[in-house]
Design a protein around this motif. Structure first.
Motif, PDB file in Angstrom:
ATOM      1  N   ASP A  43      30.028 -94.403  66.816  1.00 47.34           N
ATOM      2  CA  ASP A  43      31.242 -94.723  67.557  1.00 47.34           C
ATOM      3  C   ASP A  43      31.775 -93.487  68.277  1.00 47.34           C
ATOM      4  O   ASP A  43      32.216 -93.567  69.417  1.00 47.34           O
ATOM      5  CB  ASP A  43      32.316 -95.256  66.611  1.00 47.34           C
ATOM      6  N   ASP A  44      31.777 -92.354  67.580  1.00 44.39           N
ATOM      7  CA  ASP A  44      32.254 -91.091  68.152  1.00 44.39           C
ATOM      8  C   ASP A  44      31.214 -90.028  67.836  1.00 44.39           C
ATOM      9  O   ASP A  44      31.268 -89.359  66.809  1.00 44.39           O
ATOM     10  CB  ASP A  44      33.618 -90.713  67.577  1.00 44.39           C
ATOM     11  N   GLN A 101      28.712 -85.017  65.182  1.00 40.64           N
ATOM     12  CA  GLN A 101      28.109 -83.697  65.379  1.00 40.64           C
ATOM     13  C   GLN A 101      28.937 -82.604  64.730  1.00 40.64           C
ATOM     14  O   GLN A 101      28.393 -81.689  64.087  1.00 40.64           O
ATOM     15  CB  GLN A 101      27.928 -83.448  66.874  1.00 40.64           C
ATOM     16  N   LEU A 102      30.249 -82.662  64.861  1.00 41.14           N
ATOM     17  CA  LEU A 102      31.100 -81.677  64.195  1.00 41.14           C
ATOM     18  C   LEU A 102      30.956 -81.772  62.683  1.00 41.14           C
ATOM     19  O   LEU A 102      30.903 -80.746  61.983  1.00 41.14           O
ATOM     20  CB  LEU A 102      32.557 -81.873  64.601  1.00 41.14           C
ATOM     21  N   GLU A 129      38.804 -87.335  60.771  1.00 39.50           N
ATOM     22  CA  GLU A 129      37.552 -88.085  60.685  1.00 39.50           C
ATOM     23  C   GLU A 129      36.381 -87.178  60.339  1.00 39.50           C
ATOM     24  O   GLU A 129      35.500 -87.549  59.553  1.00 39.50           O
ATOM     25  CB  GLU A 129      37.299 -88.830  61.995  1.00 39.50           C
ATOM     26  N   VAL A 130      36.358 -85.970  60.888  1.00 42.71           N
ATOM     27  CA  VAL A 130      35.309 -85.019  60.522  1.00 42.71           C
ATOM     28  C   VAL A 130      35.374 -84.733  59.031  1.00 42.71           C
ATOM     29  O   VAL A 130      34.352 -84.756  58.327  1.00 42.71           O
ATOM     30  CB  VAL A 130      35.451 -83.712  61.335  1.00 42.71           C
ATOM     31  N   VAL A 161      25.410 -92.840  60.584  1.00 45.04           N
ATOM     32  CA  VAL A 161      24.608 -91.908  61.382  1.00 45.04           C
ATOM     33  C   VAL A 161      24.513 -90.556  60.684  1.00 45.04           C
ATOM     34  O   VAL A 161      23.417 -89.976  60.568  1.00 45.04           O
ATOM     35  CB  VAL A 161      25.195 -91.761  62.793  1.00 45.04           C
ATOM     36  N   LEU A 162      25.634 -90.026  60.203  1.00 44.83           N
ATOM     37  CA  LEU A 162      25.597 -88.722  59.540  1.00 44.83           C
ATOM     38  C   LEU A 162      24.735 -88.767  58.283  1.00 44.83           C
ATOM     39  O   LEU A 162      23.886 -87.888  58.072  1.00 44.83           O
ATOM     40  CB  LEU A 162      27.011 -88.265  59.185  1.00 44.83           C
TER      41      LEU A 162
END
Length: 227
Positions: free
Chosen positions: A78-79, A84-85, A125-126, A147-148
């Motif tokens: 979604d983001d 990535q962060l 969120e991170v 995803v992560l």
């Protein structure tokens, strides 16, 4: 955000990682921040953390690999910038003899990202995603978590040779633990992973990695039980 292309057979991933970090922070800010600090020193700090001498698997190379796997799964996020962060921070604090690594890594993100001009929602969120790597068990309605976690676990699906190298590196990180204790602890981790209905939640991750990962985990567990 367009991913940075991976350089084949790169021996030192840090120049590419620095470039990726700058692009990701710029994307995360979402607008001009004339007073926001230069992201480069933050990259220096994070890469220094990922290069600490106690690390054998949780290294700069692991960080780079997770980011490359996120690129492969980008369509499901979604983001993507937040994912990535989260990859940058997910093992930024790592002491093999401590149990609060994920919490301390999330707290680091909560301090650093606002300083860089990243908004409160994305920062939160991170941090949530970093904490999710304790269990690698995202909810069905959590595409960024999927995803992560898939990217972080993709190492489990390597060739038998690559998986053996990964397992050996993990054992080196826990070199201070006697063999019987390590065998018991590692067996519990492997059993917990194998008990999950799915190791990989994204369609692509499942198709590519589920079966080889289960094969590798089962092989390692059998070897440990026979040790």
């Amino acid at each position: 955000m367009t991913p940075v292309s991976r350089t084949a057979d790169t021996t030192d991933p840090t120049p590419e990682l620095r470039q990726r970090w700058s692009l990701t922070v710029a994307e995360a800010r979402g607008r001009k921040h004339p007073t926001a600090p230069d992201p480069a020193p933050y990259a220096d700090d994070l890469l220094s953390r990922w290069s600490e001498p106690q690390r054998r698997y949780h290294t700069v190379e692991h960080l780079a690999e997770v980011l490359y796997r996120i690129d492969e799964l980008a369509e499901y996020a979604d983001d993507l910038t937040v994912v990535q962060l989260a990859a940058w921070f997910h093992d930024a604090v790592y002491r093999p003899d401590r149990s609060e690594n994920e919490e301390r890594s999330a707290s680091l993100a909560e301090r650093a990202l606002p300083e860089l001009g990243v908004g409160a929602a994305r920062t939160a969120e991170v941090a949530r995603l970093v904490r999710l790597t304790v269990t690698h068990d995202p909810a069905p309605d959590d595409p960024d978590g999927e995803v992560l976690c898939d990217a972080d676990l993709a190492v489990l699906a390597g060739s038998p040779e690559r998986y053996a190298a990964y397992a050996a590196a993990v054992r080196e990180e826990y070199g201070f633990v006697p063999d019987p204790d390590f065998t018991a602890g590692r067996s519990a981790v492997l059993s917990q992973l194998l008990s999950l209905p799915r190791l990989f939640r994204t369609p692509r991750g499942y198709d590519l990695w589920e079966h080889p990962a289960r094969r590798n985990l089962t092989t390692e567990l059998d070897l440990l039980r026979g040790a």
